[in-house]
Write a protein that holds these residues in place. Structure first.
Motif, PDB file in Angstrom:
ATOM      1  N   GLY A  38       0.803  -1.209   0.000  1.00  0.00           N
ATOM      2  CA  GLY A  38       0.000   0.000   0.000  1.00  0.00           C
ATOM      3  C   GLY A  38       0.839   1.264   0.000  1.00  0.00           C
ATOM      4  O   GLY A  38       2.064   1.225   0.119  1.00  0.00           O
ATOM      5  N   LYS A  39       0.159   2.406  -0.136  1.00  0.00           N
ATOM      6  CA  LYS A  39       0.841   3.699  -0.079  1.00  0.00           C
ATOM      7  C   LYS A  39       1.416   3.894   1.315  1.00  0.00           C
ATOM      8  O   LYS A  39       0.825   3.463   2.296  1.00  0.00           O
ATOM      9  CB  LYS A  39      -0.146   4.834  -0.355  1.00  0.00           C
ATOM     10  CG  LYS A  39      -0.767   4.806  -1.725  1.00  0.00           C
ATOM     11  CD  LYS A  39      -1.626   6.025  -2.001  1.00  0.00           C
ATOM     12  CE  LYS A  39      -2.532   6.414  -0.854  1.00  0.00           C
ATOM     13  NZ  LYS A  39      -3.468   7.478  -1.142  1.00  0.00           N
ATOM     14  N   ILE A  41       2.200   5.733   4.839  1.00  0.00           N
ATOM     15  CA  ILE A  41       1.547   6.733   5.688  1.00  0.00           C
ATOM     16  C   ILE A  41       2.561   7.191   6.720  1.00  0.00           C
ATOM     17  O   ILE A  41       3.164   6.385   7.413  1.00  0.00           O
ATOM     18  CB  ILE A  41       0.262   6.195   6.358  1.00  0.00           C
ATOM     19  CG1 ILE A  41      -0.415   7.315   7.117  1.00  0.00           C
ATOM     20  CG2 ILE A  41       0.538   5.005   7.230  1.00  0.00           C
ATOM     21  CD1 ILE A  41      -1.843   7.022   7.498  1.00  0.00           C
ATOM     22  N   LEU A  47      -5.574   9.578   7.286  1.00  0.00           N
ATOM     23  CA  LEU A  47      -6.052   8.210   7.075  1.00  0.00           C
ATOM     24  C   LEU A  47      -7.574   8.247   7.112  1.00  0.00           C
ATOM     25  O   LEU A  47      -8.154   8.786   8.055  1.00  0.00           O
ATOM     26  CB  LEU A  47      -5.515   7.287   8.166  1.00  0.00           C
ATOM     27  CG  LEU A  47      -5.983   5.838   8.105  1.00  0.00           C
ATOM     28  CD1 LEU A  47      -5.357   5.135   6.896  1.00  0.00           C
ATOM     29  CD2 LEU A  47      -5.609   5.110   9.368  1.00  0.00           C
ATOM     30  N   SER A  73      -9.261   0.553   6.427  1.00  0.00           N
ATOM     31  CA  SER A  73      -8.861   1.392   5.309  1.00  0.00           C
ATOM     32  C   SER A  73      -8.179   0.544   4.246  1.00  0.00           C
ATOM     33  O   SER A  73      -8.062  -0.671   4.387  1.00  0.00           O
ATOM     34  CB  SER A  73      -7.905   2.470   5.823  1.00  0.00           C
ATOM     35  OG  SER A  73      -7.443   3.283   4.777  1.00  0.00           O
ATOM     36  N   GLU A  74      -7.700   1.190   3.202  1.00  0.00           N
ATOM     37  CA  GLU A  74      -6.886   0.497   2.211  1.00  0.00           C
ATOM     38  C   GLU A  74      -5.542   0.142   2.846  1.00  0.00           C
ATOM     39  O   GLU A  74      -5.152   0.754   3.838  1.00  0.00           O
ATOM     40  CB  GLU A  74      -6.680   1.396   0.995  1.00  0.00           C
ATOM     41  CG  GLU A  74      -5.906   2.666   1.325  1.00  0.00           C
ATOM     42  CD  GLU A  74      -5.728   3.582   0.135  1.00  0.00           C
ATOM     43  OE1 GLU A  74      -5.437   3.098  -0.960  1.00  0.00           O
ATOM     44  OE2 GLU A  74      -5.880   4.790   0.329  1.00  0.00           O
ATOM     45  N   ARG A  76      -1.829   0.169   3.904  1.00  0.00           N
ATOM     46  CA  ARG A  76      -0.849   1.266   3.972  1.00  0.00           C
ATOM     47  C   ARG A  76       0.458   0.736   4.531  1.00  0.00           C
ATOM     48  O   ARG A  76       0.470  -0.150   5.374  1.00  0.00           O
ATOM     49  CB  ARG A  76      -1.370   2.374   4.898  1.00  0.00           C
ATOM     50  CG  ARG A  76      -2.703   2.985   4.498  1.00  0.00           C
ATOM     51  CD  ARG A  76      -2.672   3.749   3.190  1.00  0.00           C
ATOM     52  NE  ARG A  76      -1.904   4.951   3.223  1.00  0.00           N
ATOM     53  CZ  ARG A  76      -2.398   6.161   3.406  1.00  0.00           C
ATOM     54  NH1 ARG A  76      -3.681   6.324   3.577  1.00  0.00           N
ATOM     55  NH2 ARG A  76      -1.615   7.206   3.415  1.00  0.00           N
ATOM     56  N   ARG A  77       1.549   1.278   4.074  1.00  0.00           N
ATOM     57  CA  ARG A  77       2.866   0.965   4.637  1.00  0.00           C
ATOM     58  C   ARG A  77       3.158   1.965   5.735  1.00  0.00           C
ATOM     59  O   ARG A  77       2.845   3.149   5.600  1.00  0.00           O
ATOM     60  CB  ARG A  77       3.953   1.085   3.565  1.00  0.00           C
ATOM     61  CG  ARG A  77       4.095  -0.129   2.708  1.00  0.00           C
ATOM     62  CD  ARG A  77       5.201   0.069   1.741  1.00  0.00           C
ATOM     63  NE  ARG A  77       4.867   1.242   0.921  1.00  0.00           N
ATOM     64  CZ  ARG A  77       5.695   1.804   0.061  1.00  0.00           C
ATOM     65  NH1 ARG A  77       6.896   1.356  -0.100  1.00  0.00           N
ATOM     66  NH2 ARG A  77       5.316   2.847  -0.643  1.00  0.00           N
ATOM     67  N   GLU A  92      -4.359  -3.026   7.107  1.00  0.00           N
ATOM     68  CA  GLU A  92      -5.634  -2.470   6.643  1.00  0.00           C
ATOM     69  C   GLU A  92      -6.498  -2.034   7.813  1.00  0.00           C
ATOM     70  O   GLU A  92      -7.439  -1.284   7.629  1.00  0.00           O
ATOM     71  CB  GLU A  92      -6.401  -3.510   5.832  1.00  0.00           C
ATOM     72  CG  GLU A  92      -5.743  -3.883   4.541  1.00  0.00           C
ATOM     73  CD  GLU A  92      -6.529  -4.933   3.761  1.00  0.00           C
ATOM     74  OE1 GLU A  92      -7.730  -5.115   4.043  1.00  0.00           O
ATOM     75  OE2 GLU A  92      -5.933  -5.556   2.884  1.00  0.00           O
TER      76      GLU A  92
END
Length: 145
Positions: A38-39, A41, A47, A73-74, A76-77, A92
């Motif tokens: 993931g994108k 953060i 978020l 959520s989607e 995320r790193r 997630e």
């Protein structure tokens, strides 16, 4: 009797040989592409996701029930050294830790709804009893305009 058994065994073996290429071809076609991380953060970023309420027993406070909040959520790193939290795509689910009763009451009104929070401090879940993959310890709710 043995001749009948041998004939049936040969028939089954032939059917398996003919069916196995078709089965493996079907499995290869339906395989999902490898998932990407993931994108990232980082502190100060937003978020967004659906807020859920969980009831958890606090192991440090004699088993008292504590309201716990979680954003789904989607993937995320997280920033280093946490990275992907030992997951392929990153966490997630993010547990929101209220800093006091005021923040807890603020979250209670948004359960089941889409919210956005500004993340100030985030880490991978490490304590037993944490219900999320990552924990946000410092955050602030962003009001929708």
């Amino acid at each position: 009797m043995t001749k009948l058994f041998a004939t049936r065994l040969a028939l089954v073996a032939t059917m398996m040989l003919l069916a196995s290429p078709a089965i493996s071809a079907q499995q290869d076609d339906g395989a999902p592409p490898p998932s990407k991380p993931g994108k990232p953060i980082n502190a100060g970023e937003v978020l967004s996701g659906e807020l859920n309420a969980l009831k958890v027993r606090d192991v440090k406070n004699a088993g008292k029930r504590v309201a716990t909040y979680q954003i789904t959520s989607e993937p995320r790193r997280l920033p280093p050294p946490n990275g992907l939290c030992n997951l392929e795509t990153g966490p997630e689910t993010f547990q929101l830790v209220p800093s006091g009763d005021a923040q807890a009451a603020q979250l209670k009104t948004f359960v089941g709804k889409e919210i956005s929070v500004k993340v100030d401090e985030v880490a991978c879940a490490s304590d037993p009893g944490q219900m999320s993959e990552a924990v946000i310890t410092k955050w602030s709710l962003i009001k929708k305009q």
